[in-house]
Design an enzyme around this catalytic site. Structure first.
Site, PDB file in Angstrom:
ATOM      1  N   GLY B  71     -46.663 -48.224 -33.718  1.00 30.02           N
ATOM      2  CA  GLY B  71     -45.246 -48.497 -33.892  1.00 30.02           C
ATOM      3  C   GLY B  71     -45.009 -49.817 -34.604  1.00 30.02           C
ATOM      4  O   GLY B  71     -44.120 -49.931 -35.456  1.00 30.02           O
ATOM      5  N   THR B  72     -45.795 -50.802 -34.282  1.00 30.69           N
ATOM      6  CA  THR B  72     -45.641 -52.120 -34.907  1.00 30.69           C
ATOM      7  C   THR B  72     -45.809 -52.015 -36.421  1.00 30.69           C
ATOM      8  O   THR B  72     -45.035 -52.595 -37.189  1.00 30.69           O
ATOM      9  CB  THR B  72     -46.667 -53.104 -34.319  1.00 30.69           C
ATOM     10  OG1 THR B  72     -46.404 -53.250 -32.926  1.00 30.69           O
ATOM     11  CG2 THR B  72     -46.591 -54.454 -35.000  1.00 30.69           C
ATOM     12  N   SER B 198     -44.539 -43.503 -32.537  1.00 28.36           N
ATOM     13  CA  SER B 198     -45.874 -43.926 -32.103  1.00 28.36           C
ATOM     14  C   SER B 198     -46.469 -42.842 -31.215  1.00 28.36           C
ATOM     15  O   SER B 198     -45.816 -42.375 -30.273  1.00 28.36           O
ATOM     16  CB  SER B 198     -45.746 -45.247 -31.334  1.00 28.36           C
ATOM     17  OG  SER B 198     -46.977 -45.572 -30.741  1.00 28.36           O
ATOM     18  N   GLY B 199     -47.707 -42.442 -31.525  1.00 27.18           N
ATOM     19  CA  GLY B 199     -48.306 -41.288 -30.846  1.00 27.18           C
ATOM     20  C   GLY B 199     -48.563 -41.476 -29.362  1.00 27.18           C
ATOM     21  O   GLY B 199     -48.354 -40.560 -28.561  1.00 27.18           O
ATOM     22  N   HIS B 200     -48.999 -42.697 -28.964  1.00 28.23           N
ATOM     23  CA  HIS B 200     -49.445 -42.836 -27.577  1.00 28.23           C
ATOM     24  C   HIS B 200     -48.292 -42.832 -26.584  1.00 28.23           C
ATOM     25  O   HIS B 200     -48.505 -42.853 -25.380  1.00 28.23           O
ATOM     26  CB  HIS B 200     -50.323 -44.078 -27.409  1.00 28.23           C
ATOM     27  CG  HIS B 200     -49.595 -45.376 -27.382  1.00 28.23           C
ATOM     28  ND1 HIS B 200     -49.412 -46.094 -26.230  1.00 28.23           N
ATOM     29  CD2 HIS B 200     -49.008 -46.084 -28.376  1.00 28.23           C
ATOM     30  CE1 HIS B 200     -48.739 -47.201 -26.523  1.00 28.23           C
ATOM     31  NE2 HIS B 200     -48.487 -47.218 -27.810  1.00 28.23           N
ATOM     32  N   CYS B 323     -42.659 -63.531 -14.353  1.00 25.92           N
ATOM     33  CA  CYS B 323     -43.983 -63.777 -13.782  1.00 25.92           C
ATOM     34  C   CYS B 323     -45.023 -62.781 -14.244  1.00 25.92           C
ATOM     35  O   CYS B 323     -46.197 -62.958 -13.988  1.00 25.92           O
ATOM     36  CB  CYS B 323     -43.897 -63.762 -12.262  1.00 25.92           C
ATOM     37  SG  CYS B 323     -43.062 -65.213 -11.652  1.00 25.92           S
TER      38      CYS B 323
END
Lengths: 275, 400
Positions: B71-72, B198-200, B323
């Site tokens: 995706g990036t 994005s595939g994942h 956190c």
């Protein structure tokens, strides 16, 4: 996922001493509390101490914590560490001691140990009626407005933990971790602390005088006073008048408060001696 | 310990049929699709099938798809291409709630002299189209928004956004990484020029993705190399990954209708939590949302602590809590929505998939009240003590 030590996880899964200590009517005992942090900051600790007045000793400690795994574990560790200590012994606990007790904390989580140490100090100072030396809400003294951190607090954590970078300061007290606009001010404090180690005697005297001048009105208001007599290397010799002349513990505390302030603002190796 | 995986917006399992479709391309059919021999040629055919499968899932043409690594890459490629093909325009519009790959790219572009507008969202996570309209100028090269938010699942009205973008003559990029495979998407008569997937996120392996570039939209590649992807993305193709992506796309398309049952489980989780655990809120509830995503704020306790106690029971979820990251600030998405601090630090995202079962949700519902109760017992804050808490918040905020 954070790499927490087994001790951190143990005290997180089964925290010891969680809860509150109610105010007591029991003669000879007092309950004092120290609060640090806020819901906005993402962590907060309210420490409850039950103190044996005659022995000046912590007989019970409990905590309430809003925060992550290491905040809860640090709070629980702190309560275990201070039970049975005299107040002077407890004041000697550093944030590093808390981290060590836990078998170490990830660098980015060191602020959890700092929170514990500060709550402890606040609770004891409150009991002794001493104004807390670094009030983060104090107008004008804030360096990091995102997390409400004063210059004094940054200086203290830098000196106690020998920090050298703004990134480390962020891990210890969060300062600079929000908008980042105070990072250059943090660099200035780091430079100032580093420079202080190479001061001339005259510079040292001037700085010590300035700090004492700031403290005197508070002390005088309570009937005490302090005056610089001489300095020998890191030994600072002062004439000291306790808030209540006959009370040995308040005399010791006064010396410690002055020493701590001088260590924060001038040089962390200074030792105050009353003459 | 059996794992209850409710973190499908982070990544998904590779579907068994996807894996079996891929395996021959990691063993037997290892040829290079660019080769002249038939051994490589049969691999090229598999890529073409995958291209059709992915295009079908989003109602696009196979020729409009460029395979990428993630995706990036898709987001970087689309935005940089838009800027390169409209060199006279120096303005970008995006939103405050985008993924880091878009926000950090925009920050980098600002340093290179571009002007960037970050649109705000309301308490429901929704954009104000008037704000977009006011921000659009003749200088705007590209508008880049999400289709659906990864943290809250809030869906943006992309076609309405697109209509405004087109009227200003700018290009429109949509980061649909979280939406593809979860909601129907039809790009044929759409105002979207670029769309990233994005595939994942839908049961293909990590390292696979695609960028849709509308036919007729000018394009400049990010990776300069050989003739692969019709000169639009150099580099030997991740053949097995692409075959898996195609298979996953076909599977997702067949399963789109079954998203209704995923949503039923999600709604059951949300309604039961709200009914049984006091002081909880569902973030983004006022907006249309992805059917699989639930972002729940548990007041007065902190997200990382909740996650660790869930993890101890084998339940995987995630949190935008400060956190849980190297950053000290809580989720930029929830902050942009202006949520109170009492909710902000204690928000947990549960994201379901087709593989999530009712039994798993019931198990979470059994465990969650205990966990929240345990942490609330530790906390100095509660609804009874709003006084202290607000005083502290006010003191902190007034010093800012």
């Amino acid at each position: 996922m954070w790499n927490y030590s087994e001790k951190v996880l143990e005290l997180f899964y089964q925290p010891l001493n969680q809860g509150v200590i109610a105010d007591t009517e029991e003669p000879g005992f007092a309950v004092s509390r120290g609060e640090v942090g806020s819901i906005a900051c993402g962590d907060a600790l309210r420490l409850h101490l039950k103190i044996d007045r005659a022995q000046d000793r912590i007989v019970d400690a409990k905590f309430q914590t809003f925060g992550c795994t290491s905040a809860i574990a640090s709070s629980s560790a702190l309560t275990e560490m201070v039970k049975g200590l005299t107040l002077d012994e407890a004041l000697a606990i550093t944030n590093q001691d808390i981290a060590d007790y836990l078998g170490g904390l990830p660098q980015q989580k060191m602020h959890c140990s700092v929170m514990g140490q500060e709550a402890l100090e606040k609770a004891i100072y409150h009991y002794r009626g001493i104004p807390f030396p670094h009030q983060e809400e104090e107008e004008g003294s804030l360096v990091c407005t995102c997390f409400g951190v004063s210059a004094e607090r940054i200086r203290k954590v830098v000196q106690q933990n020998h920090l050298t970078t703004a990134e480390q300061v962020m891990s210890y007290v969060k300062a600079g971790g929000g908008c980042g606009s105070c990072l250059s001010a943090i660099d200035d404090i780091l430079a100032e602390v580093a420079a202080a180690k190479g001061m001339t005697t005259l510079q040292k005297i001037n700085k010590i005088q300035a700090v004492l001048a700031g403290l005197r009105p508070h002390l005088q208001a309570d009937g005490g006073d302090v005056e610089l007599f001489d300095i020998h290397g890191d030994r600072v010799l002062v004439h000291l008048k306790g808030a209540c002349g006959s009370c040995a513990s308040s005399f010791t505390t006064l010396k410690e408060v002055i020493e701590e302030r001088l260590r924060q603002e001038v040089l962390d190796s200074l030792v105050v001696e009353a003459v | 310990m059996t794992v209850i995986y409710l973190d499908n917006n982070a990544t998904t399992s590779v579907a068994p049929s996807v894996l079996s479709a891929m395996l021959p391309y990691l063993t037997e059919f290892y040829g290079n699709p660019s080769s002249m021999h038939r051994f490589g040629g049969q691999v090229a055919k598999a890529l073409q099938t995958a291209r059709e499968q992915v295009a079908d899932l989003i109602g696009a043409l196979p020729s409009e798809m460029i395979f990428t690594s993630c995706g990036t890459e898709g987001n970087n490629t689309a935005i940089r291409s838009a800027l390169a093909t409209l060199p006279d325009r120096r303005h970008i519009i995006t939103t405050q709630v985008e993924h880091a790959c878009v926000l950090n790219l925009c920050k980098t572009l600002e340093k290179q002299g571009y002007r960037v507008t970050y649109l705000s969202v309301d308490a429901a996570g929704q954009l104000d189209l008037m704000e977009l309209e006011a921000a659009l100028t003749g200088d705007t090269a590209v508008v880049s928004t999400m289709y659906a938010n990864n943290e809250t699942g809030v869906i943006f009205p992309v076609e309405k956004i697109g209509a405004l973008v087109k009227s200003a003559g700018a290009l429109f990029h949509v980061d649909a990484v979280q939406a593809v495979g979860k909601v129907p998407i039809h790009l044929q008569n759409s105002s979207i020029d670029f769309l990233t997937l994005s595939g994942h996120k839908f049961h293909a392996p990590k390292g696979t993705g695609a960028l849709f570039v509308r036919r007729g939209v000018r394009f400049r590649p990010l990776l300069i190399g050989g003739h692969q992807e019709r000169n639009r993305r150099g580099g030997t193709e991740n053949v097995a990954g692409i075959v898996g992506l195609g298979q996953a796309a076909a599977l997702a398309q067949r399963n789109l209708d079954a998203m209704a049952s995923v949503q039923a489980l999600r709604d059951h989780l949300e309604q039961s939590v709200l009914a049984t655990i006091p002081d909880t809120v569902v973030n983004g509830r006022g907006s249309p949302r992805l059917p699989n995503t639930s972002n729940i704020g548990f007041k007065y306790i902190e997200g990382e602590a909740i996650l660790l106690l869930l993890d101890r029971e084998g339940i995987c979820a995630s949190s935008g809590s400060a956190c849980t990251s190297d950053s000290l600030e809580p989720s930029h998405v929830l902050r942009a929505m202006g949520l109170p601090y009492s909710v902000l630090h204690g928000s947990i995202r549960f994201s379901l998939s087709h593989y999530t079962t009712l039994a798993e949700i019931e198990q979470v519902l059994r465990i969650l009240p205990e966990i929240v109760g345990k942490l609330r017992a530790l906390s100095p804050f509660s609804s009874d003590e709003e006084g202290w808490l607000h005083a502290r918040d006010a003191a902190l905020m007034s010093s800012v």
